[in-house]
Design a protein around this motif. Structure first.
Motif, PDB file in Angstrom:
ATOM      1  N   GLY A   1       0.795  -1.221   0.000  1.00 55.83           N
ATOM      2  CA  GLY A   1       0.000   0.000   0.000  1.00 55.83           C
ATOM      3  C   GLY A   1       0.826   1.268   0.000  1.00 55.83           C
ATOM      4  O   GLY A   1       0.265   2.375   0.035  1.00 55.83           O
ATOM      5  N   LEU A   2       2.143   1.152  -0.075  1.00 57.84           N
ATOM      6  CA  LEU A   2       3.014   2.327  -0.146  1.00 57.84           C
ATOM      7  C   LEU A   2       2.963   2.886  -1.560  1.00 57.84           C
ATOM      8  O   LEU A   2       3.171   2.154  -2.538  1.00 57.84           O
ATOM      9  N   VAL A   3       2.712   4.178  -1.702  1.00 57.88           N
ATOM     10  CA  VAL A   3       2.568   4.785  -3.020  1.00 57.88           C
ATOM     11  C   VAL A   3       3.866   4.647  -3.803  1.00 57.88           C
ATOM     12  O   VAL A   3       4.959   4.951  -3.296  1.00 57.88           O
ATOM     13  N   ALA A   4       3.752   4.183  -5.034  1.00 53.38           N
ATOM     14  CA  ALA A   4       4.922   3.979  -5.889  1.00 53.38           C
ATOM     15  C   ALA A   4       5.535   5.316  -6.263  1.00 53.38           C
ATOM     16  O   ALA A   4       4.817   6.297  -6.519  1.00 53.38           O
ATOM     17  N   ILE A   5       6.853   5.362  -6.328  1.00 54.65           N
ATOM     18  CA  ILE A   5       7.538   6.612  -6.628  1.00 54.65           C
ATOM     19  C   ILE A   5       7.158   7.148  -7.998  1.00 54.65           C
ATOM     20  O   ILE A   5       7.123   8.352  -8.226  1.00 54.65           O
ATOM     21  N   PHE A   6       6.817   6.260  -8.937  1.00 55.90           N
ATOM     22  CA  PHE A   6       6.493   6.714 -10.289  1.00 55.90           C
ATOM     23  C   PHE A   6       5.071   7.240 -10.417  1.00 55.90           C
ATOM     24  O   PHE A   6       4.734   7.909 -11.393  1.00 55.90           O
ATOM     25  N   SER A   7       4.206   6.970  -9.457  1.00 60.08           N
ATOM     26  CA  SER A   7       2.804   7.367  -9.567  1.00 60.08           C
ATOM     27  C   SER A   7       2.692   8.893  -9.566  1.00 60.08           C
ATOM     28  O   SER A   7       3.268   9.577  -8.717  1.00 60.08           O
ATOM     29  N   SER A   8       1.937   9.440 -10.506  1.00 61.90           N
ATOM     30  CA  SER A   8       1.852  10.893 -10.668  1.00 61.90           C
ATOM     31  C   SER A   8       1.153  11.556  -9.488  1.00 61.90           C
ATOM     32  O   SER A   8       0.268  10.988  -8.856  1.00 61.90           O
ATOM     33  N   TYR A   9       1.548  12.789  -9.253  1.00 60.87           N
ATOM     34  CA  TYR A   9       1.008  13.582  -8.153  1.00 60.87           C
ATOM     35  C   TYR A   9      -0.232  14.361  -8.583  1.00 60.87           C
ATOM     36  O   TYR A   9      -0.395  14.724  -9.742  1.00 60.87           O
ATOM     37  N   GLY A  10      -1.088  14.664  -7.607  1.00 64.08           N
ATOM     38  CA  GLY A  10      -2.142  15.644  -7.736  1.00 64.08           C
ATOM     39  C   GLY A  10      -1.670  16.920  -7.062  1.00 64.08           C
ATOM     40  O   GLY A  10      -0.478  17.072  -6.785  1.00 64.08           O
ATOM     41  N   PRO A  11      -2.580  17.825  -6.778  1.00 61.50           N
ATOM     42  CA  PRO A  11      -4.013  17.733  -7.039  1.00 61.50           C
ATOM     43  C   PRO A  11      -4.345  18.187  -8.450  1.00 61.50           C
ATOM     44  O   PRO A  11      -3.446  18.482  -9.244  1.00 61.50           O
ATOM     45  N   SER A  12      -5.627  18.255  -8.773  1.00 58.63           N
ATOM     46  CA  SER A  12      -6.025  18.884 -10.020  1.00 58.63           C
ATOM     47  C   SER A  12      -5.705  20.374  -9.931  1.00 58.63           C
ATOM     48  O   SER A  12      -5.448  20.904  -8.852  1.00 58.63           O
ATOM     49  N   ALA A  13      -5.708  21.050 -11.057  1.00 59.83           N
ATOM     50  CA  ALA A  13      -5.320  22.459 -11.065  1.00 59.83           C
ATOM     51  C   ALA A  13      -6.253  23.330 -10.228  1.00 59.83           C
ATOM     52  O   ALA A  13      -5.848  24.392  -9.750  1.00 59.83           O
ATOM     53  N   ASP A  14      -7.499  22.878 -10.045  1.00 58.44           N
ATOM     54  CA  ASP A  14      -8.432  23.656  -9.228  1.00 58.44           C
ATOM     55  C   ASP A  14      -8.469  23.163  -7.783  1.00 58.44           C
ATOM     56  O   ASP A  14      -9.383  23.505  -7.037  1.00 58.44           O
ATOM     57  N   GLY A  15      -7.473  22.352  -7.399  1.00 53.84           N
ATOM     58  CA  GLY A  15      -7.293  22.027  -5.994  1.00 53.84           C
ATOM     59  C   GLY A  15      -7.993  20.792  -5.482  1.00 53.84           C
ATOM     60  O   GLY A  15      -7.950  20.517  -4.278  1.00 53.84           O
ATOM     61  N   ARG A  16      -8.621  19.999  -6.333  1.00 52.46           N
ATOM     62  CA  ARG A  16      -9.298  18.794  -5.876  1.00 52.46           C
ATOM     63  C   ARG A  16      -8.297  17.660  -5.636  1.00 52.46           C
ATOM     64  O   ARG A  16      -7.293  17.558  -6.326  1.00 52.46           O
ATOM     65  N   VAL A  17      -8.592  16.816  -4.670  1.00 47.01           N
ATOM     66  CA  VAL A  17      -7.718  15.690  -4.364  1.00 47.01           C
ATOM     67  C   VAL A  17      -7.662  14.736  -5.549  1.00 47.01           C
ATOM     68  O   VAL A  17      -8.687  14.302  -6.070  1.00 47.01           O
ATOM     69  N   LYS A  18      -6.479  14.433  -6.009  1.00 52.59           N
ATOM     70  CA  LYS A  18      -6.222  13.437  -7.041  1.00 52.59           C
ATOM     71  C   LYS A  18      -4.907  12.761  -6.716  1.00 52.59           C
ATOM     72  O   LYS A  18      -3.964  13.447  -6.304  1.00 52.59           O
ATOM     73  N   PRO A  19      -4.758  11.451  -6.870  1.00 50.74           N
ATOM     74  CA  PRO A  19      -5.771  10.547  -7.413  1.00 50.74           C
ATOM     75  C   PRO A  19      -6.931  10.367  -6.446  1.00 50.74           C
ATOM     76  O   PRO A  19      -6.857  10.780  -5.285  1.00 50.74           O
TER      77      PRO A  19
END
Length: 586
Positions: free
Chosen positions: A379-397
């Motif tokens: 469950g540790l986030v992979a280093i390659f996984s892209s970051y958020g948030p969206s440009a309008d500040g919503r939580v992503k992924p």
């Protein structure tokens, strides 16, 4: 697929601007969306004729799905067919029409750069826009390259195959990826995706692998070459064209007990080839759009896509991070249209986390789609996984699933098992548990499915910019009750409901849902301090009637500075909606 996924830039051109394209030095044809001014003869038709024309574009299953999920009645107008005389007018003038889109009321067209001004000046055209393309990034491509697994003797495999769904031995090499997101617990409950139709949009699919012996394929379409063959065809596809799609399909649809089992192994599948890897610019967004419309017309319940879109040809600028706001890019708007019609759209967050451009990719920025990040088996986030948030500040992924060293059907033979890494593979895993949730709750809307995943994920109370709300937990989502948050609100009423503990501590997160009322339109959710000063804008944009947004505030102001302890007010403004909630920050 999420190999080299960078931000995009959308430019909506009026009649004058396409002249820029005429100066492009490349002799290659430009590929543009041509948006039509209206629906031609249907503009003058009676409401009954318009409704009949729209209904003729989709299947009975699609209409049944929309009605079951409460999204059918007011969406029919968006399915009106494109005026055929407009399309023929383009052909008669020598333009090559690639794809016709009902949702956009547009066609993608190949045109010589020096004819773009002519194209946009046609009386039935209101503007043109470049079709997004993607350049291969070999470093990201290598990340997803499959590595064969050396297996134990055949006798051990036979022994494992005798176990039951839910047992660790039942899953063989795929045990970790199923267990992490509780798919095994769902299977033990008897849920397998039966009766659910999943549409896969990818590079192509080879279904002769032994893990696909019981695969239920109800439709297949090659949008690149205009036929119904999604496997490689000699002389038409380059070697390996169908590898990536074969791998993603195996994550969700394989069934070989003791070796490899997908998250929704009894679901039915519609397979769409929407990517051409034979050219320098392999991904064409117009084929993605066509695939999504096809999936809707078939009545698909879930759409899984491990694809993303990035740069335009010179001289068209690329997307900026600011454009990843959920409402700008063409592919994000297309994904939103699919969700509006009752499809749960599951898409990859991207593989850019360890690269200079580390952010999410379209359409993962959509507020009505489920963007999936990647973790390892713990469950540790992979280093390659892209970051958020969206440009309008919503939580992503939105949620994560295992995407490191995933067990897959070997793409190059009919028996082997391989491993590969990428959010391309965590995505179909989550698409599968969406299918299980819909099997158990067939009337849940796409919004409710995604909210159930978010609200029960491992980090719901403290989401961050890398892992979002955390690892999806299917069994926990199964027990989530959509009506809980709005128990005291009518079905057509607006609401702003706290979903976390109050008061909350500095360093924590306050989560809540905002639901629009009966009218659609512009909305905003803003945090103010006790003196009425704006602290943070959490959302500003359009909301559909009756739609819901899961939002959160981390106690920081617009500049990212931690706010002082005290009383704050969250205000929700929408058409005929003026709601506020008091929160205390300690």
């Amino acid at each position: 697929m999420t190999r080299a996924l960078r931000p995009l830039a959308l430019f909506w051109w009026s009649v004058a601007l396409p002249a820029v394209g005429a100066a492009a030095p490349s002799p290659s044809p430009a590929i543009v969306w041509v948006r039509f001014a209206d629906h031609g003869a249907l503009e003058r038709a009676t409401p009954a004729l318009r409704r009949a024309a729209a209904r003729a574009t989709v299947s009975a299953r699609s209409l049944a799905r929309r009605m079951e999920r409460g999204v059918g009645g007011d969406l029919v107008a968006g399915d009106l067919p494109v005026e055929p005389r407009y399309v023929q007018g383009l052909v008669d003038r020598g333009f090559r029409v690639r794809v016709v889109s009902r949702w956009l009321n547009a066609a993608s067209v190949e045109a010589a750069p020096d004819r773009l001004a002519e194209l946009s000046a046609l009386p039935f055209v209101i503007g043109i826009e470049p079709v997004a393309r993607w350049r291969r990034d070999e470093a990201a491509f290598d990340l997803e390259r499959a590595t064969p697994i050396v297996e134990s003797p055949a006798g051990d495999r036979a022994l494992r195959s005798q176990s039951a769904p839910g047992d660790a031995t039942f899953y063989g090499f795929s045990a970790a990826q199923n267990t992490l997101i509780e798919a095994d617990r769902m299977h033990a409950r008897g849920l397998s995706g039966a009766g659910i139709l999943i549409a896969m949009l990818d590079t192509g699919f080879r279904t002769t692998h032994v893990a696909f012996d019981s695969l239920r394929v109800v439709a297949q379409r090659d949008f690149v070459h205009g036929d119904s063959v999604v496997a490689n065809q000699p002389g038409q596809d380059q070697a390996g064209q169908d590898y990536h799609g074969t791998e993603t399909l195996s994550v969700v649809g394989s069934y070989e007990p003791g070796r490899l089992v997908g998250t929704a192994f009894r679901a039915s599948f519609a397979l769409a080839k929407t990517e051409d890897e034979s050219t320098e610019f392999p991904i064409e967004m117009d084929w993605w759009q066509a695939g999504a419309e096809w999936a809707d017309s078939l009545g698909a319940d879930v759409l899984s896509s491990s694809l993303g879109y990035t740069t335009f040809d010179f001289p068209y600028p690329s997307y900026r991070y600011a454009d990843l706001d959920g409402r700008t890019t063409v592919v994000t708007r297309a994904a939103a249209e699919a969700a509006r019609r009752g499809l749960v759209v599951v898409t990859a967050q991207g593989n850019e986390g360890s690269r200079p451009w580390r952010y999410l990719i379209a359409p993962a920025d959509g507020d009505t789609v489920c963007a999936v990040g990647a973790t390892d088996s713990t469950g540790l986030v992979a280093i390659f996984s892209s970051y958020g948030p969206s440009a309008d500040g919503r939580v992503k992924p939105d949620v994560c699933a295992m995407g490191s060293a995933m067990a897959l059907a070997s793409p190059g033979d009919d028996f082997g098992i391989a491993t590969a890494s990428g959010s391309s593979f965590s995505t179909p895993a989550v698409a599968g548990i969406c299918a299980l949730l819909l099997e158990a709750h067939p009337t849940w809307t796409p919004f409710e499915v995604i909210q159930a995943l978010r609200a029960t994920a491992s980090r719901f109370a403290a989401p961050d910019t890398h892992g979002g709300y955390g690892v999806a937990r299917a069994e926990a989502a199964l027990s989530w009750v959509p009506s809980t948050a709005f128990a005291n609100v009518s079905s057509q009423g607006a609401a702003l409901v706290l979903a976390g503990a109050a008061p909350f501590l500095r360093g924590g997160t306050m989560a809540f849902w905002a639901r629009a009322g009966a009218a659609a339109g512009s909305a905003s959710v803003v945090v103010f301090d006790a003196r009425g000063r704006r602290v943070r804008t959490l959302f500003a944009g359009a909301m559909l009637a009756g739609s819901e947004r899961l939002l959160s505030w981390d106690g920081r102001d617009q500049g990212g500075v931690a706010s002082a302890p005290g009383v704050y007010f969250v205000r929700f403004e929408a058409p005929s909606v003026h709601l506020g909630r008091r929160v205390v920050l300690l």
